[in-house]
Scaffold this active site. Structure first.
Site, PDB file in Angstrom:
ATOM      1  N   SER A  13       0.130   6.017   1.241  1.00  0.00           N
ATOM      2  CA  SER A  13      -1.760   5.407   0.989  1.00  0.00           C
ATOM      3  C   SER A  13      -1.018   5.280  -0.549  1.00  0.00           C
ATOM      4  CB  SER A  13      -2.360   6.432   1.258  1.00  0.00           C
ATOM      5  OG  SER A  13      -1.930   7.824   0.431  1.00  0.00           O
ATOM      6  N   GLY A  14      -0.107   4.510  -1.037  1.00  0.00           N
ATOM      7  CA  GLY A  14       0.012   4.120  -2.144  1.00  0.00           C
ATOM      8  C   GLY A  14      -0.663   2.922  -2.532  1.00  0.00           C
ATOM      9  N   GLY A  48       2.256   0.124 -17.076  1.00  0.00           N
ATOM     10  CA  GLY A  48       2.112  -1.807 -17.360  1.00  0.00           C
ATOM     11  C   GLY A  48       1.590  -2.744 -17.056  1.00  0.00           C
ATOM     12  N   GLU A 114       5.955  -8.146 -21.130  1.00  0.00           N
ATOM     13  CA  GLU A 114       6.815  -7.331 -21.236  1.00  0.00           C
ATOM     14  C   GLU A 114       8.600  -7.846 -21.312  1.00  0.00           C
ATOM     15  OE1 GLU A 114       6.028  -4.393 -18.838  1.00  0.00           O
ATOM     16  OE2 GLU A 114       4.341  -4.895 -17.307  1.00  0.00           O
ATOM     17  N   ASP A 206      11.594   9.747   2.265  1.00  0.00           N
ATOM     18  CA  ASP A 206      11.246  10.286   3.616  1.00  0.00           C
ATOM     19  C   ASP A 206      11.129   9.058   4.621  1.00  0.00           C
ATOM     20  OD1 ASP A 206      10.101  12.450   2.577  1.00  0.00           O
ATOM     21  OD2 ASP A 206       8.675  12.508   2.953  1.00  0.00           O
ATOM     22  N   HIS A 227      15.343   3.377 -16.243  1.00  0.00           N
ATOM     23  CA  HIS A 227      14.208   3.392 -17.317  1.00  0.00           C
ATOM     24  C   HIS A 227      14.687   3.264 -18.527  1.00  0.00           C
ATOM     25  CE1 HIS A 227      10.492   1.906 -19.900  1.00  0.00           C
ATOM     26  NE2 HIS A 227      10.352   1.478 -18.791  1.00  0.00           N
ATOM     27  N   GLU A 360       7.927   0.082  -2.176  1.00  0.00           N
ATOM     28  CA  GLU A 360       8.862   0.065  -2.659  1.00  0.00           C
ATOM     29  C   GLU A 360      10.436   0.914  -1.236  1.00  0.00           C
ATOM     30  OE1 GLU A 360       8.905   2.164  -6.107  1.00  0.00           O
ATOM     31  OE2 GLU A 360      11.174   2.705  -6.673  1.00  0.00           O
TER      32      GLU A 360
HETATM   33  C1  LIG Z   1       5.810   5.696 -13.999  1.00  0.00           C
HETATM   34  C2  LIG Z   1       5.415   4.942 -13.612  1.00  0.00           C
HETATM   35  C3  LIG Z   1       5.448   3.596 -13.616  1.00  0.00           C
HETATM   36  C4  LIG Z   1       5.450   2.258 -12.733  1.00  0.00           C
HETATM   37  N1  LIG Z   1       4.886   0.827 -13.664  1.00  0.00           N
HETATM   38  C5  LIG Z   1       4.687   0.516 -12.723  1.00  0.00           C
HETATM   39  C6  LIG Z   1       3.761  -1.472 -13.478  1.00  0.00           C
HETATM   40  O1  LIG Z   1       3.930  -0.996 -14.545  1.00  0.00           O
HETATM   41  N2  LIG Z   1       4.276  -2.062 -12.743  1.00  0.00           N
HETATM   42  C7  LIG Z   1       4.463  -1.888 -11.840  1.00  0.00           C
HETATM   43  O2  LIG Z   1       4.788  -3.489 -11.060  1.00  0.00           O
HETATM   44  N3  LIG Z   1       5.804  -0.706 -11.341  1.00  0.00           N
HETATM   45  C8  LIG Z   1       5.324  -0.257 -11.129  1.00  0.00           C
HETATM   46  N4  LIG Z   1       5.642   1.283 -10.843  1.00  0.00           N
HETATM   47  C9  LIG Z   1       6.387   1.069  -9.861  1.00  0.00           C
HETATM   48  C10 LIG Z   1       5.446   1.313  -8.834  1.00  0.00           C
HETATM   49  O3  LIG Z   1       4.901   1.855  -9.129  1.00  0.00           O
HETATM   50  C11 LIG Z   1       5.778   1.417  -7.267  1.00  0.00           C
HETATM   51  O4  LIG Z   1       6.756   0.683  -6.686  1.00  0.00           O
HETATM   52  C12 LIG Z   1       5.060   1.122  -6.314  1.00  0.00           C
HETATM   53  O5  LIG Z   1       3.306   2.328  -7.035  1.00  0.00           O
HETATM   54  C13 LIG Z   1       5.309   1.565  -4.787  1.00  0.00           C
HETATM   55  O6  LIG Z   1       4.302   1.693  -4.079  1.00  0.00           O
HETATM   56  P1  LIG Z   1       4.337   2.398  -2.650  1.00  0.00           P
HETATM   57  O7  LIG Z   1       2.845   2.146  -1.973  1.00  0.00           O
HETATM   58  O8  LIG Z   1       5.600   1.931  -2.409  1.00  0.00           O
HETATM   59  O9  LIG Z   1       4.859   3.916  -2.671  1.00  0.00           O
HETATM   60  P2  LIG Z   1       4.013   4.697  -3.417  1.00  0.00           P
HETATM   61  O10 LIG Z   1       3.152   4.483  -4.135  1.00  0.00           O
HETATM   62  O11 LIG Z   1       4.953   5.677  -4.055  1.00  0.00           O
HETATM   63  O12 LIG Z   1       3.120   5.327  -2.197  1.00  0.00           O
HETATM   64  C14 LIG Z   1       4.247   6.271  -0.964  1.00  0.00           C
HETATM   65  C15 LIG Z   1       2.929   6.687   0.070  1.00  0.00           C
HETATM   66  O13 LIG Z   1       3.662   7.550   0.945  1.00  0.00           O
HETATM   67  C16 LIG Z   1       3.741   8.632   1.077  1.00  0.00           C
HETATM   68  N5  LIG Z   1       4.006   9.458   1.402  1.00  0.00           N
HETATM   69  C17 LIG Z   1       5.927   9.894   1.280  1.00  0.00           C
HETATM   70  N6  LIG Z   1       5.860  10.283   2.063  1.00  0.00           N
HETATM   71  C18 LIG Z   1       5.557  10.578   3.455  1.00  0.00           C
HETATM   72  C19 LIG Z   1       5.545  11.291   4.688  1.00  0.00           C
HETATM   73  N7  LIG Z   1       6.810  12.420   4.728  1.00  0.00           N
HETATM   74  N8  LIG Z   1       4.468  11.891   5.191  1.00  0.00           N
HETATM   75  C20 LIG Z   1       3.307  11.523   4.746  1.00  0.00           C
HETATM   76  N9  LIG Z   1       2.956   9.925   3.835  1.00  0.00           N
HETATM   77  C21 LIG Z   1       4.372  10.223   3.036  1.00  0.00           C
HETATM   78  C22 LIG Z   1       2.958   9.291  -0.358  1.00  0.00           C
HETATM   79  O14 LIG Z   1       1.909  10.779  -0.229  1.00  0.00           O
HETATM   80  C23 LIG Z   1       1.823   8.285  -0.989  1.00  0.00           C
HETATM   81  O15 LIG Z   1       0.906   8.005  -0.007  1.00  0.00           O
HETATM   82  C24 LIG Z   1       5.674   2.682 -11.517  1.00  0.00           C
HETATM   83  C25 LIG Z   1       6.254   3.380 -11.425  1.00  0.00           C
HETATM   84  C26 LIG Z   1       6.125   4.914 -12.087  1.00  0.00           C
HETATM   85  C27 LIG Z   1       6.452   6.137 -11.132  1.00  0.00           C
END
Ligand SMILES: Cc1cc2nc3c(=O)[nH]c(=O)nc-3n(C[C@H](O)[C@H](O)[C@H](O)COP(=O)(O)OP(=O)(O)OC[C@H]3O[C@@H](n4cnc5c(N)ncnc54)[C@H](O)[C@@H]3O)c2cc1C
Length: 485
Positions: A13-14, A48, A114, A206, A227, A360
């Site tokens: 839920s990202g 950012g 940036e 995972d 980073h 990601e």
């Molecule tokens: C500190 C930080 C700063 C950043 N700043 C930037 C920025 O400014 N700009 C930018 O473009 N990117 C930035 N990034 C990178 C960016 O935030 C991530 O690449 C992006 O948010 C990933 O989104 P996502 O939805 O793929 O994963 P996430 O947001 O990490 O969500 C993953 C989800 O999967 C769920 N999950 C995982 N495994 C399981 C499981 N087994 N069962 C159930 N649920 C599970 C988690 O609970 C979570 O809800 C940053 C990253 C970090 C760490």
């Protein structure tokens, strides 16, 4: 065994998971899983912002060219063009959903510069853009009648039987079972395979582990971004990110003598060279001086502006006893982002029918071998929407409420997971591959990781979230190290 059925299961839920959910048609019954609290994800930690061409001083060609330069020209050019050309419409959608990006006095978006970008193109909300976006998306998805949103619901296993995906979930200390013909993996990154990472606790790879186990193609897991500027007081494992936008606002890097050094390595781009380049320069300077003490200094800038522009960074660093407006603060590189992942096509389809991946955990190839800053939230938005578009266009709803699977093996192991394995895996990765690989350590690490996996595959361990995360981390380490040999 009885499985409750949905049309689509979204793990994560990202930004990727939430944006997919709201882009799917309301006719679908959707189950969304979040293994911790809903705001515990990397998306909510993004500081950012999101990069996109949002004004006439910029162009798609420049954004593409900057991304290719950062990515060593290894980018998938077709997907990159999709990312850049379609990105602005997803930013517009975020604005519609109430995301409150910072604006200039004339009302237009305030776009930041940036590292690696040749134009101001990063839409942001102060230094907590991710929290702002996730909150807006959650507010929307939470009330959708067709979405069941489960928090603290840990996907323990995902398998495919015939045309159905079977999801084994651990929630409230109970085991629950769900089925769907379509699954979107949006489980985020792998940072926790390292000792030092900016990534939050959910980043244990995972989704990549489940996809790999089911036979999906995984690609470029050794394309990891380190980073250059995480706050590093060497007392805590948690590495708080100091966004490169701070360098965009004039912050400079200092060595242990508090002297600038980037001019010796990158005379033109200086501190605004791409992240991998700056991280390598820091390690080169360490090699030269013999000291691993480094600082980021923005104390010459207007303190009130810094507090106003970076309230989160200012207050977090203050908690550690440093005032970023008055003094240089200690920094060091750390693991930040995974460019590789589950191989997908231009609509997020993996090599397994019915299985999609976004965000990601996926590999669209847009980043090449190194991601340009703020392109990852954009990728999560554009490609999760495209996953939804593909599903909207091709998938029928399932009228069955439940599915009976007679031969599904129930978890039976009772033994607790062996202690210390996660720490050991992190140590192996930190030694073997930090910024650049140490090939001797890679070889030794790979041999030990293979032993750890053999141990974990012994029957008899209790199937818990902690156990599954350890297996996932071991598998991620294996895939990274194998690629390096
Ligand atoms: C500190 C930080 C700063 C950043 N700043 C930037 C920025 O400014 N700009 C930018 O473009 N990117 C930035 N990034 C990178 C960016 O935030 C991530 O690449 C992006 O948010 C990933 O989104 P996502 O939805 O793929 O994963 P996430 O947001 O990490 O969500 C993953 C989800 O999967 C769920 N999950 C995982 N495994 C399981 C499981 N087994 N069962 C159930 N649920 C599970 C988690 O609970 C979570 O809800 C940053 C990253 C970090 C760490």
């Amino acid at each position: 065994m009885n499985f409750k059925t949905y049309d689509v299961i979204i793990a994560g839920s990202g930004v990727a998971g939430l944006y997919a959910a709201l882009s799917l048609e309301p006719r679908f019954r959707i189950l969304m899983l979040s293994k911790r609290e809903l705001m515990t994800c990397n998306s909510a930690m993004a500081q950012g912002g999101v990069a996109a061409v949002m004004d006439g001083n910029d162009s798609f060609e420049r954004h593409i060219s900057d991304t290719l330069t950062a990515g060593g020209n290894e980018n998938n050019r077709e997907n990159l063009r999709v990312l850049v050309e379609q990105g602005p419409r997803d930013i517009e959608k975020l604005l519609e959903l109430g995301v409150n990006f910072d604006r200039k006095p004339d009302g237009s978006l305030s776009l930041a510069l940036e590292g690696g970008h040749s134009a101001n193109r990063v839409a942001h909300y102060r230094d907590s853009t991710g929290e702002q976006i996730v909150t807006a998306l959650l507010d929307y998805v939470r009330v959708l009648p067709n979405v069941t949103l489960l928090e603290n619901a840990h996907l323990l296993n995902l398998t495919k039987q015939d045309e159905n995906f079977l999801a084994h979930v651990h929630r409230n200390s109970e085991h629950e079972y769900y089925a769907a013909k379509t699954v979107i993996l949006a489980t985020g990154g792998i940072g926790r395979v390292y000792e030092f990472t900016t990534n939050g606790v959910t980043s244990t790879g995972d989704g990549i582990y489940f996809a790999h186990k089911m036979g999906a193609k995984i690609r470029d897991l050794s394309y990891i971004q380190f980073h250059p500027t995480a706050f590093a007081d060497r007392k805590s494992r948690e590495c708080f990110l100091i966004s490169e936008v701070v360098r965009g606002e004039g912050a400079v890097l200092l060595n242990h003598k508090k002297e600038r050094f980037m001019q010796n390595y990158e005379p033109e781009r200086l501190e605004l060279a791409p992240r991998d380049v700056v991280s390598k320069c820091i390690l080169a300077e360490q090699e030269k001086t013999g000291s691993d003490e480094f600082f980021l200094d923005v104390s010459h800038a207007d303190g009130d502006f810094i507090k106003e522009r970076f309230p989160l960074i200012y207050s977090r660093i203050k908690e550690f006893g440093f005032d970023i407006t008055k003094e240089p603060v200690p920094i060091y590189p750390c693991q930040h982002y995974l460019m590789g992942g589950i191989e997908v096509d231009d609509y997020g389809q993996t090599s397994i029918e019915g299985l999609y991946a976004a965000g990601e955990c996926s590999h669209t190839g847009v980043h090449g071998n190194n991601r340009l800053a703020s392109n990852s939230l954009l990728e999560a938005l554009v490609f999760s929407r495209r996953v939804a578009e593909k599903i909207n266009a091709t998938i029928e709803i399932n009228s069955e409420e439940t599915l009976e699977i007679s031969n599904f093996p129930k978890p039976s192991g009772q033994a607790p997971k062996p202690e210390g394995l996660r720490r050991e895996i992190r140590g192996i990765m930190q030694n073997a591959y930090f910024v650049t690989p140490d090939y001797e350590a890679v070889k030794a690490g790979l041999a030990r990781i293979n032993e750890i996996i053999t141990t974990l595959e012994t029957d008899g361990f209790e199937l818990t979230p902690e156990f599954v995360e350890t297996k996932a981390l071991a598998t991620i380490a294996l895939l990274i190290l194998k690629e390096l040999t």
